[in-house]
Design a protein around this motif. Structure first.
Motif, short mmCIF file in Angstrom:
data_model
loop_
_atom_site.label_atom_id
_atom_site.label_comp_id
_atom_site.label_asym_id
_atom_site.label_seq_id
_atom_site.Cartn_x
_atom_site.Cartn_y
_atom_site.Cartn_z
N LYS A 1 0.82 -1.21 0.00
CA LYS A 1 0.00 0.00 0.00
C LYS A 1 0.86 1.26 0.00
O LYS A 1 0.49 2.27 -0.61
CB LYS A 1 -0.96 -0.01 1.19
N GLU A 2 2.02 1.23 0.66
CA GLU A 2 2.93 2.38 0.63
C GLU A 2 3.38 2.68 -0.79
O GLU A 2 3.47 3.83 -1.20
CB GLU A 2 4.16 2.12 1.52
N GLY B 1 0.96 4.80 -2.62
CA GLY B 1 0.72 6.16 -2.15
C GLY B 1 0.08 6.30 -0.77
O GLY B 1 -0.25 7.40 -0.35
N TRP B 2 -0.12 5.19 -0.07
CA TRP B 2 -0.72 5.25 1.26
C TRP B 2 0.37 5.43 2.31
O TRP B 2 1.50 4.98 2.14
CB TRP B 2 -1.47 3.95 1.56
N LYS B 3 0.03 6.07 3.42
CA LYS B 3 0.92 6.17 4.57
C LYS B 3 0.44 5.12 5.57
O LYS B 3 -0.76 4.99 5.82
CB LYS B 3 0.85 7.57 5.18
N LEU C 1 -4.09 2.67 7.41
CA LEU C 1 -3.61 3.22 6.15
C LEU C 1 -4.32 4.54 5.87
O LEU C 1 -5.55 4.62 6.01
CB LEU C 1 -3.85 2.22 5.01
N ARG D 1 -4.48 8.03 3.19
CA ARG D 1 -4.10 8.57 1.87
C ARG D 1 -4.82 9.89 1.63
O ARG D 1 -6.01 10.03 1.92
CB ARG D 1 -4.47 7.59 0.78
N SER D 2 -4.09 10.85 1.10
CA SER D 2 -4.69 12.13 0.70
C SER D 2 -5.65 11.88 -0.46
O SER D 2 -5.41 11.03 -1.30
CB SER D 2 -3.62 13.11 0.27
N SER E 1 -8.39 13.56 3.52
CA SER E 1 -7.74 12.26 3.51
C SER E 1 -8.77 11.18 3.77
O SER E 1 -9.85 11.44 4.29
CB SER E 1 -6.67 12.19 4.61
N ALA F 1 -8.91 7.13 5.46
CA ALA F 1 -8.14 6.16 6.27
C ALA F 1 -8.98 4.92 6.49
O ALA F 1 -10.21 4.98 6.50
CB ALA F 1 -7.76 6.79 7.61
#
Length: 76
Positions: free
Chosen positions: A36-37, A40-42, A61, A63-64, A72, A74
């Protein structure tokens, strides 16, 4: 008890915790978070610990949202 955001040095501890849980979900594995990173996910791996042992945890997770400033999404 302490609440921690786990870092890469705790990867094996996290995977062992996830694997031993009766409600095991592949989507909680460290590898899923790494995938997922790349998309583009944090990723945050939050654990409740006592004496160095993970008692509970969740992989979150975030993501903007494209085209929506300051928004965002989550999921856990």
């Amino acid at each position: 008890m302490q609440i921690k955001n786990l870092t890469a040095d705790r990867r094996e501890d996290w995977n062992a915790f996830v694997a031993r849980e009766p409600s095991f979900a592949l989507l909680q594995s460290w590898k899923w978070g790494e995938l997922k990173e790349k998309l583009g996910w944090k990723v945050f791996r939050i654990a409740a610990e006592e004496d160095g042992q993970i008692l509970a945890g969740a992989q979150m997770l975030v993501r903007s949202m494209p085209l929506i400033p300051l928004a965002s999404i989550a999921y856990i």
